[in-house]
Write a protein that holds these residues in place. Structure first.
Motif, short mmCIF file in Angstrom:
data_model
loop_
_atom_site.label_atom_id
_atom_site.label_comp_id
_atom_site.label_asym_id
_atom_site.label_seq_id
_atom_site.Cartn_x
_atom_site.Cartn_y
_atom_site.Cartn_z
N ILE A 1 -2.51 7.01 5.85
CA ILE A 1 -3.41 6.10 5.13
C ILE A 1 -2.64 5.39 4.03
CG2 ILE A 1 -5.48 5.97 3.68
CD1 ILE A 1 -6.43 8.56 5.00
N SER A 2 -2.91 4.10 3.86
CA SER A 2 -2.34 3.35 2.75
C SER A 2 -3.26 2.19 2.41
CB SER A 2 -0.94 2.82 3.10
OG SER A 2 -0.36 2.16 1.99
N ASP A 3 -3.52 2.00 1.12
CA ASP A 3 -4.32 0.87 0.65
C ASP A 3 -5.68 0.78 1.35
OD1 ASP A 3 -2.28 0.11 -1.10
OD2 ASP A 3 -1.30 -1.09 0.45
N GLY A 4 -6.30 1.94 1.57
CA GLY A 4 -7.65 1.96 2.10
C GLY A 4 -7.76 1.70 3.59
N ARG A 5 -6.64 1.69 4.29
CA ARG A 5 -6.65 1.47 5.74
C ARG A 5 -5.79 2.54 6.42
NH1 ARG A 5 -7.80 -3.91 7.45
NH2 ARG A 5 -9.39 -4.75 6.05
#
Length: 338
Positions: free
Chosen positions: A300-304
């Motif tokens: 997961i990164s930056d809400g995605r």
């Protein structure tokens, strides 16, 4: 009970206290859950046999790490570097997708957190430990020569002093510092070694909601909902196959064609490689209920979701996580494994 037996029982207890952290160390060195277990067992046997000669010349913990390091270095003499599919081939367009398996020893393997991450009270220490078993970092470690790998793990993950590492490796502090510098340089050249570092420990509310939406989208096989959760450059891998896909169009396209049999799957949460994950069971049209299909590891990164990795050798992975190979149709949940 004789004094000798009592001493043996005491030694067993003292050795077992170090099993989880030693397994974590050997896993980082070897990239394999099962080889790490074998290496630790070999370490314990050697410690048992050599304990009288040890005679407390150093701490038991540092002595065990010395033995474990030698075991791992011996196992790594063949030069095999475990990898992820993206370390071996270019991304495959959906139109050219083909499932070509490689032998087990090719792949970086998943591992349950409980087997490699000792319980610690310091949240910062726990976070570093989790980051150090994440797939991207593990893949970067595999690019290092074995002794550089040992130095980097001991110095930067386990926070040993340079003098302690030098003593363990029978070398000089200058040599340790040089190896660490070279290892850092190699890792800095890999722009993905911290790709999933945005995962909070524990997961924050936004990440928890993202996972809930993922479960709903995957179990409902709702490609529109799933697309909304994927980063535009998201990656999907499926060891033991070398195929890997990039971008939500190819990923969802695969899932509705070659992967269509996964529709109607059930997901059970697991803690794997310091990341959120799920045990996937797909419908079993012959026996009824659901059959084990994959251990999923999510990045997961930056809400995605930036990556999701399906480890398909279920007969090996599900027992490792303490999970059954079948679920009854009416089963709503089973207790998560070790």
């Amino acid at each position: 009970m004789s004094d000798g037996t009592a001493t043996a029982d005491d030694l067993d207890i003292r050795l077992e206290k170090h099993r989880v952290e030693l397994t974590g160390y050997c896993y980082r060195m070897l990239g394999s859950s099962f080889e790490a277990e074998d290496a630790v067992q070999d370490t314990m046997v050697r410690a048992w046999r050599g304990y009288e000669k040890f005679a407390g010349r150093s701490s038991l913990r540092s002595w065990l790490y010395r033995i474990a390091t030698n075991v791992c270095l011996d196992m790594l003499t063949a030069g095999n570097k475990r990898a992820r599919p993206m370390d071996l081939t270019d991304s495959t367009p959906l139109a050219q997708a083909a499932l070509s398996p490689h032998p087990d020893h090719t792949w970086l393997e998943p591992v349950p957190d409980a087997r490699v991450l000792p319980t610690v009270e310091d949240p910062a220490e726990a976070a570093v430990a989790k980051e150090s078993v994440r797939l991207a970092f593990m893949a970067a470690l595999q690019q290092l020569p074995p002794k550089q790998r040992a130095v980097l793990i001991l110095r930067e993950v386990l926070a040993w002093k340079a003098s302690e590492v030098a003593e363990l490796l029978d070398t000089s502090v200058a040599s340790v510092n040089s190896a660490l510098q070279r290892a850092r340089a190699t890792l800095s050249e890999r722009d993905d070694s911290g790709a999933d570092a945005a995962v909070s420990d524990p997961l924050d509310e936004e990440q928890q909601k993202l996972l809930e939406r993922y479960v709903a989208a995957f179990e409902g096989y709702d490609m529109t909902a799933l697309t909304a959760l994927l980063h535009e450059d998201a990656v999907m891998t499926m060891p033991p196959f070398d195929l890997w896909l990039t971008g939500h169009d190819d990923i969802t396209g695969f899932m509705t064609t070659l992967g269509a049999a996964c529709a109607g799957s059930r997901l059970l949460p697991v803690e794997v490689n310091g990341l959120p994950g799920f045990a996937q069971y797909k419908p079993d049209p012959e026996a009824g209920g659901f059959t084990a299909w994959a251990v999923q590891v999510l990045e997961i990164s930056d809400g995605r979701l930036t990556g999701f990795h399906f480890f398909l050798d279920t007969k090996r992975w599900f027992p490792l996580f303490g999970l059954p190979l079948q679920l009854e149709a009416e089963t709503d949940q089973v207790e998560e494994g070790a």
